[in-house]
Design a protein around this motif. Structure first.
Motif, PDB file in Angstrom:
ATOM      1  N   ILE A 133      38.407  29.232  45.773  1.00 13.48           N
ATOM      2  CA  ILE A 133      38.472  29.094  44.313  1.00 13.48           C
ATOM      3  C   ILE A 133      37.888  30.333  43.635  1.00 13.48           C
ATOM      4  CG2 ILE A 133      37.665  27.744  42.340  1.00 13.48           C
ATOM      5  CD1 ILE A 133      37.627  25.287  44.239  1.00 13.48           C
ATOM      6  N   ASP A 134      36.715  30.774  44.104  1.00 10.62           N
ATOM      7  CA  ASP A 134      36.085  31.970  43.527  1.00 10.62           C
ATOM      8  C   ASP A 134      36.982  33.199  43.668  1.00 10.62           C
ATOM      9  OD1 ASP A 134      33.833  30.606  42.727  1.00 10.62           O
ATOM     10  OD2 ASP A 134      32.692  31.081  44.533  1.00 10.62           O
ATOM     11  N   ASN A 135      37.531  33.382  44.869  1.00 11.40           N
ATOM     12  CA  ASN A 135      38.372  34.561  45.121  1.00 11.40           C
ATOM     13  C   ASN A 135      39.626  34.549  44.257  1.00 11.40           C
ATOM     14  OD1 ASN A 135      36.678  35.744  46.989  1.00 11.40           O
ATOM     15  ND2 ASN A 135      37.668  34.803  48.755  1.00 11.40           N
ATOM     16  N   PHE A 136      40.221  33.374  44.097  1.00  7.81           N
ATOM     17  CA  PHE A 136      41.424  33.286  43.270  1.00  7.81           C
ATOM     18  C   PHE A 136      41.109  33.647  41.828  1.00  7.81           C
ATOM     19  CE2 PHE A 136      44.843  31.358  40.855  1.00  7.81           C
ATOM     20  CZ  PHE A 136      45.964  31.624  41.644  1.00  7.81           C
ATOM     21  N   SER A 137      40.023  33.096  41.312  1.00  7.15           N
ATOM     22  CA  SER A 137      39.612  33.386  39.943  1.00  7.15           C
ATOM     23  C   SER A 137      39.323  34.875  39.759  1.00  7.15           C
ATOM     24  CB  SER A 137      38.364  32.567  39.593  1.00  7.15           C
ATOM     25  OG  SER A 137      37.858  32.926  38.337  1.00  7.15           O
ATOM     26  N   ASN A 138      38.594  35.460  40.717  1.00 11.85           N
ATOM     27  CA  ASN A 138      38.243  36.886  40.620  1.00 11.85           C
ATOM     28  C   ASN A 138      39.474  37.781  40.703  1.00 11.85           C
ATOM     29  OD1 ASN A 138      35.535  36.217  40.423  1.00 11.85           O
ATOM     30  ND2 ASN A 138      35.155  36.447  42.618  1.00 11.85           N
ATOM     31  N   VAL A 139      40.403  37.434  41.609  1.00 10.45           N
ATOM     32  CA  VAL A 139      41.623  38.232  41.765  1.00 10.45           C
ATOM     33  C   VAL A 139      42.438  38.211  40.472  1.00 10.45           C
ATOM     34  CG1 VAL A 139      43.890  38.282  42.898  1.00 10.45           C
ATOM     35  CG2 VAL A 139      41.814  38.105  44.274  1.00 10.45           C
ATOM     36  N   VAL A 140      42.588  37.027  39.870  1.00  8.79           N
ATOM     37  CA  VAL A 140      43.344  36.908  38.619  1.00  8.79           C
ATOM     38  C   VAL A 140      42.689  37.743  37.511  1.00  8.79           C
ATOM     39  CG1 VAL A 140      44.031  35.330  36.775  1.00  8.79           C
ATOM     40  CG2 VAL A 140      44.323  34.649  39.154  1.00  8.79           C
ATOM     41  N   PHE A 141      41.382  37.626  37.394  1.00  6.75           N
ATOM     42  CA  PHE A 141      40.675  38.354  36.341  1.00  6.75           C
ATOM     43  C   PHE A 141      40.813  39.867  36.533  1.00  6.75           C
ATOM     44  CE2 PHE A 141      37.247  39.998  33.793  1.00  6.75           C
ATOM     45  CZ  PHE A 141      37.137  39.103  32.744  1.00  6.75           C
ATOM     46  N   GLU A 142      40.585  40.329  37.774  1.00 10.19           N
ATOM     47  CA  GLU A 142      40.656  41.769  38.049  1.00 10.19           C
ATOM     48  C   GLU A 142      42.064  42.310  37.819  1.00 10.19           C
ATOM     49  OE1 GLU A 142      39.280  42.013  42.040  1.00 10.19           O
ATOM     50  OE2 GLU A 142      37.237  41.336  41.533  1.00 10.19           O
ATOM     51  N   LEU A 143      43.076  41.561  38.246  1.00  9.59           N
ATOM     52  CA  LEU A 143      44.448  42.042  38.101  1.00  9.59           C
ATOM     53  C   LEU A 143      44.865  42.085  36.627  1.00  9.59           C
ATOM     54  CD1 LEU A 143      47.339  41.463  40.477  1.00  9.59           C
ATOM     55  CD2 LEU A 143      47.768  41.088  38.054  1.00  9.59           C
ATOM     56  N   LEU A 144      44.479  41.069  35.864  1.00  9.25           N
ATOM     57  CA  LEU A 144      44.818  41.061  34.441  1.00  9.25           C
ATOM     58  C   LEU A 144      44.100  42.182  33.700  1.00  9.25           C
ATOM     59  CD1 LEU A 144      44.918  37.239  33.550  1.00  9.25           C
ATOM     60  CD2 LEU A 144      46.809  38.774  34.146  1.00  9.25           C
ATOM     61  N   GLU A 145      42.916  42.538  34.187  1.00  9.28           N
ATOM     62  CA  GLU A 145      42.231  43.698  33.623  1.00  9.28           C
ATOM     63  C   GLU A 145      43.004  44.981  33.921  1.00  9.28           C
ATOM     64  OE1 GLU A 145      37.494  43.752  32.932  1.00  9.28           O
ATOM     65  OE2 GLU A 145      38.118  43.574  35.036  1.00  9.28           O
ATOM     66  N   GLU A 146      43.449  45.117  35.180  1.00  9.32           N
ATOM     67  CA  GLU A 146      44.189  46.312  35.587  1.00  9.32           C
ATOM     68  C   GLU A 146      45.483  46.460  34.791  1.00  9.32           C
ATOM     69  OE1 GLU A 146      44.936  46.303  39.764  1.00  9.32           O
ATOM     70  OE2 GLU A 146      42.831  45.970  40.289  1.00  9.32           O
ATOM     71  N   LYS A 147      46.147  45.341  34.521  1.00 14.29           N
ATOM     72  CA  LYS A 147      47.435  45.375  33.833  1.00 14.29           C
ATOM     73  C   LYS A 147      47.279  45.476  32.317  1.00 14.29           C
ATOM     74  CE  LYS A 147      49.570  44.861  37.766  1.00 14.29           C
ATOM     75  NZ  LYS A 147      50.316  45.991  38.381  1.00 14.29           N
ATOM     76  N   GLY A 148      46.056  45.483  31.830  1.00 17.18           N
ATOM     77  CA  GLY A 148      45.829  45.624  30.400  1.00 17.18           C
ATOM     78  C   GLY A 148      45.946  44.337  29.623  1.00 17.18           C
ATOM     79  N   VAL A 149      46.065  43.216  30.317  1.00 22.81           N
ATOM     80  CA  VAL A 149      46.124  41.929  29.621  1.00 22.81           C
ATOM     81  C   VAL A 149      44.744  41.590  29.062  1.00 22.81           C
ATOM     82  CG1 VAL A 149      46.630  39.462  29.863  1.00 22.81           C
ATOM     83  CG2 VAL A 149      48.008  41.145  31.107  1.00 22.81           C
TER      84      VAL A 149
END
Length: 276
Positions: A88-104
């Motif tokens: 659960i933690d990893n999924f949440s962190n991956v989503v947050f980091e990727l959305l940051e990278e994509k400028g969302v």
């Protein structure tokens, strides 16, 4: 949930899953993602991603049926509760980091997105952990019942000779069940010799030996003889090292040798008959 976040997750879902799998493989002691077939890992990962995004819209409540189905599966796969939390933690962190990278996610909307993530992840985590705990308790209970049924039956193999195969760890509760079934079986089967087969017992320590000696003493009290069979070399070494005294009843290394001795105790033997 914020429309921008929903669109971002949907757009980058494949990349989210790929990164999540990679991160899960890096977890200490991880076995599922390394040893399971690739197609099963992919399928389970997508199911987990669907579960994690099942309440992604504010109008959508947590799907308890979907959570129950998934937790039943991961309990069978052997996921520990700590591993579930990491997932659960990893999924949440991956989503947050990727959305940051994509400028969302930007500096301007960071605080809003952090609140959105909290409202998204925390209820899901609570529901998943609750469902996992309930499924784990149910599974352990069923396994315990099955093990008791399989490993505490006295089986008549010859007239006056019965065998009780013991499988798995013997604790105080199981020892009580073994004792009850043993005594009832000796009386009902009119057994004169009982073989306790410990081939399937992984460890024999002082407590296990104590339970076995108690069972042997109880058998003698109802007029039968008890024999301990299935003593592997490592078990013999442990018994000697612990100073456990098993001199009061016969011991044999295998069930076959024990059966031959039991036949001798009842004045019988196996003889070969020439073919006609």
């Amino acid at each position: 949930m914020n429309k921008l976040m929903v669109e971002g997750i949907n757009q980058y879902m494949d990349e989210i899953i790929e990164r999540w799998i990679k991160r899960m493989k890096e977890e200490k002691g991880e076995r599922f993602f390394h040893f399971m077939p690739e197609h099963l890992v992919e399928k389970t990962s997508r199911e987990f991603a669907e579960l994690m995004t099942s309440n992604i819209r504010e109008t959508t409540s947590i799907d308890s049926e979907k959570i129950n189905d998934f937790t039943e599966k991961i309990v069978r796969f052997g996921w520990a509760i700590k591993f579930v939390n990491k997932a659960i933690d990893n999924f949440s962190n991956v989503v947050f980091e990727l959305l940051e990278e994509k400028g969302v996610i930007t500096d301007e909307n960071l605080r809003s997105f952090m609140a959105l993530f909290t409202n998204w992840i925390n209820p899901l985590r609570e529901s998943i952990i609750d469902a996992y705990s309930a499924e784990w308790e149910r599974t352990v209970s069923l396994q315990k019942i099955a093990l008791q049924e399989l490993s505490a039956s006295l089986i008549p193999v010859f007239d006056k000779i019965s065998v009780m195969p013991l499988v798995g760890t013997i604790d105080t509760e199981r020892a009580k069940l073994i004792m009850e079934n043993l005594l009832e079986g000796v009386v009902s089967q009119r057994a004169e010799v009982v073989l306790l087969d410990i081939t399937g017992v992984p460890v024999v320590d002082t407590m296990v030996a104590h339970h076995i000696i108690q069972a042997a003493d109880a058998v003698r009290l109802v007029g039968a003889k008890c024999m301990l069979v299935g003593i592997r070399p490592e078990i013999a070494q442990t018994i000697v090292a612990l100073g456990i005294n098993l001199n009061e009843f016969t011991t044999k290394s295998t069930l076959q040798r024990g059966m031959q001795a039991a036949l001798g105790m009842t004045n019988r033997e196996i003889v070969e008959v020439d073919a006609l």
